[in-house]
Write an enzyme that holds these catalytic residues in place. Structure first.
Site, PDB file in Angstrom:
ATOM      1  N   ASP A   1      10.118   7.740  -9.232  1.00 12.95           N
ATOM      2  CA  ASP A   1       9.250   7.786 -10.409  1.00 12.95           C
ATOM      3  C   ASP A   1       8.846   9.221 -10.706  1.00 12.95           C
ATOM      4  O   ASP A   1       8.670   9.607 -11.868  1.00 12.95           O
ATOM      5  CB  ASP A   1       7.958   6.990 -10.191  1.00 12.95           C
TER       6      ASP A   1
ATOM      7  N   HIS B   1       6.562   5.506  -6.611  1.00 10.34           N
ATOM      8  CA  HIS B   1       7.825   5.553  -5.880  1.00 10.34           C
ATOM      9  C   HIS B   1       8.372   6.980  -6.020  1.00 10.34           C
ATOM     10  O   HIS B   1       8.100   7.669  -7.003  1.00 10.34           O
ATOM     11  CB  HIS B   1       8.871   4.609  -6.484  1.00 10.34           C
TER      12      HIS B   1
END
Length: 443
Positions: free
Chosen positions: A111, A108
């Site tokens: 992240d 993501h």
């Protein structure tokens, strides 16, 4: 084999690249089943399985849960500056990924580097880390299986992103997806995932479901069209999930998503990313969701994990059920394999698994169990009567009146006439227990 890279600091000191040592090995830091170059059913294990590391669980996970704070305090998460900290985390990630011989990773956007409420700053930071990741990929040979945007954690998304009743929130989601798509394309990502973390409702009392689903479809078309204009050739995945955190999510299961994609003319560009734990939360088996996707030519990718029989939520544990995965691999092999995707370990080590080695043990076990399932499923298809038994169960439709029915040649009166002329049907065994024994015999 991927080339091990460590960056300026070695985060996993004393751990060599994990290699295949075979069934006679007692080394816990070795593969017993996963032999990347072994050919099975015409392809290598590496080509069949296309393993990926989930960047979020493995390097952003803290061990926190609703009842307690972080227990995983790792070296790559200590610097104050967000970009410096993100680069440490990426050093650790690529060291781990290459030592594990994982050919892919998934992320993501949040992240990769921490996001704030400043869109422009977020984009600058992400671009810095994309340049760093590109360098890491070139050094190691590791590839990006897919990218995605986290449209569920921030408070603004409490009522969804593309389905939010506030257009201002939807616009923020669009900005975030644009940046995530740009990052995915820059890194040569082979696919892009939409995970509707809160695309659903908590109560129908305040929800216009029809309008929200139409907004979601328009949003997906905008994102798809933008990516294609930027030259993205990969596949878009939707990951079905029934609930948690929403009471009911619009991507409930594979059949629901298929209907949605068909209704809104998205079938040409989208396939499904099936997660084991989401399947069971929907009241299905993993095998069921794979078969539904395969039946409609939508079987794109897998998020591999498992739930817990005593917990009614998404525990994201590493897979370890050889029976479940053997049956899954039967479906995958019969359908011609995954279309564009791979097997992403969307799984996290347990809250009380606090050693760095635990991350290796978890992935080794997951890779080995899938490799063993692949070998077992191939043997079942090649050597057993599994396929013949299932085919013979439908033999009545292969000729005569049964074949005429399948080809649309019979009327309801014709069915009555056949039943009247032929009396009571013969009782024919489904042989379920026998077939279950076949699975266990080849395991």
């Amino acid at each position: 084999m991927t080339k091990v890279i460590t960056g300026d600091t070695t985060f996993f000191k004393g751990i060599d690249q994990i290699k295949y040592e075979g069934l006679n090995s007692d080394n816990p830091l070795a593969f017993r089943w996963y032999d990347a170059d072994r050919v099975v059913a015409g392809k290598t294990m590496k080509e069949h399985l296309r393993f990926a590391c989930a960047y979020w669980h493995s390097f952003n996970g803290t061990g926190a849960d609703p009842f307690g704070g972080p227990t995983h305090i790792f070296d790559w998460d200590k610097k104050e500056d967000p970009v410096a900290r993100a680069k440490d985390k990426m050093d650790a990630a690529f060291e781990f990924i290459t030592k594990m011989q994982l050919p892919y990773y998934c992320f993501h956007d949040v992240d990769v580097v921490d996001y704030t409420n400043d869109i422009a700053e977020n984009e600058r930071h992400l671009q810095q880390l994309v340049a760093y990741a590109k360098q890491k990929q070139e050094e190691s040979g590791v590839k990006l299986l897919w990218g995605t945007a986290n449209l569920f954690s921030h408070a603004r998304y409490m009522n969804g992103a593309a389905t939010n009743p506030n257009f201002h929130v939807l616009a923020h989601a669009g900005a975030q997806v644009k940046a995530a798509l740009d990052a995915t394309i820059a890194l040569g990502g082979e696919n892009y995932v939409f995970w509707g973390g809160r695309e659903g409702y908590m109560s129908l009392l305040n929800t216009n479901m029809k309008r929200e689903q139409e907004h979601l479809a328009k949003f997906l078309h905008l994102a798809k069209d933008y990516a294609r204009q930027q030259g993205f050739k990969g596949t878009f995945f939707i990951e079905p999930k029934p609930c948690e955190p929403s009471k009911h999510q619009y991507d409930y299961d594979a059949a629901t998503v298929k209907g949605f994609l068909q209704e809104f003319d998205l079938l040409d560009d989208f396939k499904l990313n099936i997660e084991v734990n989401h399947a069971t939360l929907a009241g299905h088996t993993f095998q069921h969701e794979l078969q539904v996707a395969a039946n409609h030519n939508l079987l794109g990718s897998i998020d591999a994990n498992r739930g817990d029989y005593q917990n009614g939520w998404d525990t994201d544990q590493f897979p370890n059920d050889i029976n479940e995965l053997t049956e899954a691999m039967l479906i995958i092999l019969e359908s011609g394999g995954l279309q564009g995707g791979g097997i992403n370990f969307d799984a996290k080590i347990r809250r009380n698994s606090t050693d760095k080695l635990d991350l290796f043990y978890a992935h080794i076990g997951g890779m080995d169990i899938f490799a063993r399932a692949l070998l077992t499923a191939d043997q079942i298809l090649q050597k057993s009567d599994y396929l013949a038994i299932r085919k013979n169960r439908y033999a009545a439709f292969d000729e005569g009146a049964g074949a005429d029915f399948e080809h649309g040649k019979l009327t309801l009166d014709d069915l009555r006439s056949f039943a009247l002329a032929n009396g009571e049907p013969e009782t024919i065994s489904g042989k379920q227990e026998y077939l279950e024994n076949v699975i266990n015999r080849y395991i």
